[in-house]
Motif scaffolding. Sequence first.
Motif, mmCIF file in Angstrom:
data_model
loop_
_atom_site.group_PDB
_atom_site.id
_atom_site.type_symbol
_atom_site.label_atom_id
_atom_site.label_comp_id
_atom_site.label_asym_id
_atom_site.label_seq_id
_atom_site.Cartn_x
_atom_site.Cartn_y
_atom_site.Cartn_z
ATOM 1 N N ALA A 237 0.830 -1.203 0.000
ATOM 2 C CA ALA A 237 0.000 0.000 0.000
ATOM 3 C C ALA A 237 0.867 1.258 0.000
ATOM 4 N N SER A 238 1.965 1.233 0.744
ATOM 5 C CA SER A 238 2.860 2.392 0.775
ATOM 6 C C SER A 238 3.450 2.667 -0.602
ATOM 7 N N LEU A 239 3.758 1.601 -1.357
ATOM 8 C CA LEU A 239 4.296 1.767 -2.709
ATOM 9 C C LEU A 239 3.226 2.276 -3.667
ATOM 10 N N ILE A 240 2.046 1.628 -3.648
ATOM 11 C CA ILE A 240 0.998 1.942 -4.619
ATOM 12 C C ILE A 240 0.451 3.347 -4.421
ATOM 13 N N PHE A 241 0.207 3.742 -3.169
ATOM 14 C CA PHE A 241 -0.413 5.040 -2.902
ATOM 15 C C PHE A 241 0.594 6.164 -2.697
ATOM 16 N N GLY A 242 1.883 5.842 -2.824
ATOM 17 C CA GLY A 242 2.899 6.874 -2.734
ATOM 18 C C GLY A 242 3.110 7.426 -1.339
ATOM 19 N N TRP A 243 2.785 6.642 -0.325
ATOM 20 C CA TRP A 243 2.972 7.106 1.046
ATOM 21 C C TRP A 243 4.444 7.160 1.430
ATOM 22 N N ALA A 244 5.270 6.374 0.757
ATOM 23 C CA ALA A 244 6.692 6.321 1.099
ATOM 24 C C ALA A 244 7.493 5.940 -0.133
ATOM 25 N N THR A 245 8.756 6.292 -0.118
ATOM 26 C CA THR A 245 9.651 5.864 -1.202
ATOM 27 C C THR A 245 9.994 4.389 -1.013
ATOM 28 N N ALA A 246 10.638 3.803 -2.009
ATOM 29 C CA ALA A 246 11.021 2.392 -1.910
ATOM 30 C C ALA A 246 11.959 2.167 -0.725
ATOM 31 N N THR A 247 12.878 3.108 -0.494
ATOM 32 C CA THR A 247 13.820 2.970 0.627
ATOM 33 C C THR A 247 13.096 3.050 1.956
ATOM 34 N N GLU A 248 12.143 3.983 2.070
ATOM 35 C CA GLU A 248 11.369 4.105 3.311
ATOM 36 C C GLU A 248 10.512 2.867 3.549
ATOM 37 N N CYS A 249 9.933 2.318 2.471
ATOM 38 C CA CYS A 249 9.155 1.082 2.593
ATOM 39 C C CYS A 249 10.038 -0.065 3.096
ATOM 40 N N ALA A 250 11.268 -0.120 2.595
ATOM 41 C CA ALA A 250 12.195 -1.161 3.032
ATOM 42 C C ALA A 250 12.492 -1.024 4.523
ATOM 43 N N ALA A 251 12.658 0.218 4.989
ATOM 44 C CA ALA A 251 12.927 0.446 6.415
ATOM 45 C C ALA A 251 11.736 -0.002 7.271
ATOM 46 N N TRP A 252 10.520 0.338 6.818
ATOM 47 C CA TRP A 252 9.330 -0.113 7.544
ATOM 48 C C TRP A 252 9.239 -1.643 7.515
ATOM 49 N N GLY A 253 9.631 -2.245 6.373
ATOM 50 C CA GLY A 253 9.610 -3.698 6.267
ATOM 51 C C GLY A 253 10.544 -4.355 7.260
#
Length: 435
Positions: A237-253
Amino acid sequence: MDLLEMGLLLLGVLTLLLGGGVWIAMSLMACGWVSLLLAGKMTAGQILATTTWGGANSWTLAALPLFIWMGEILFRTKLSEEMFRGLAPWVGWLPGRLMHVNVLGCGIFGSVSGSSAATCATIAKIALPELKRRGYNEEMSLGSLAGAGTLGILIPPSITMVVYAVAAEVSIIQVFLAGFIPGLIVMALYSGYIIWWSLRNPDKTPPDDLKHLTFRERLRESANLIPCTLLILLVFASLIFGWATATECAAWGVMGSLAISAWSRMLTWKSFWESVMGTVRLTCMIMLILAGASFMAVAMGYTGVPLALAAWVNSLGLSPFMLIAVLTVMYIVLGTALDGISMILLTTSIVLPMIKAAGFDLVWFGIFMVLVIEMAEVSPPVGFNLFVLQAMSGKDSMYVAKASLPFFFLLVAAVAIITVWPWTVMVLPKLAFPG
């Protein structure tokens, strides 16, 4: 020396070094050095320093070790065991029954692993003994695991996709989004084949031994999948809706993976340190290859060989479909000797000009590359998934390769589908980035 002779000489140097067992990164750097000498550039050291720093000094690349760490953490949890238990009660009505767990389990784990070999090994560790104990056909079990294990690099987030996006200078998020529908297509092809095979061989599929479970009991079996499912949905959802960059999504992951590991009581200092060191080893290997590939790409640019090769291919008048067919065969051959990341980094500087000239989108080509790399994962003699399953099953390599052959052809069908209908790849990136 004309460009043809120069190109053949460089190919010979690279082949000699790789055949001699020299590290891929060192071979690329040596080939780049020879390229600069042939081009008359005496500042090879300065160019090497500049390109190595420029390739590594990237905020985008920070996503790479984070996604690797995310997978390493979950690899050391009971996720695969809980996944089999959680999915098994829901697929009994399908022809093939628990063999569909291989496909679904690899799809789910692949979305948090990013590695084909890790996905295959993790799911096979639980699935193979269970399927054998319940009387499922061993050849079909091995084949479905070999094929489904490749989903680790197609279902985002994927380490291979990150490497391609950096090498091709395209958006990581767009490449991730482009992988969703092809990933579902490949899973549907795999499950469809399992259904067809089971209908033709009903005597080789044991009865459903979980049909006695009530709906509430099925939900209870699947309860432990909820944290991992929520983590996947959060990242997607963070990727699709633009809530975070790929790097930020990785950190949340990574944070979510640590939380799941702690919740499942598998987070110890030992498992934590093993996940860190596993991440460091894999990241260093990839970064070193990236540095060598960046240097060789710049060095080859000075020689003019890539542009001359692209112009020569263009002069052949190949149709776009014929070009893709030729490249597919080329990558299948390369896949018998090289791993996926090396294939990407060795060929992008030469192939991308041809792809641009043929009118293909570079994001679309990234998914094509991932699919042909998946073929390499199940191609003898060096398909990584074949090695994994050979070690786990005790069968010889030809037996495992024969079992995986139908799934290899299903990947060829997937390449044909995305080539004829490119919207299957591009619809999500264009919806998210309409400009």
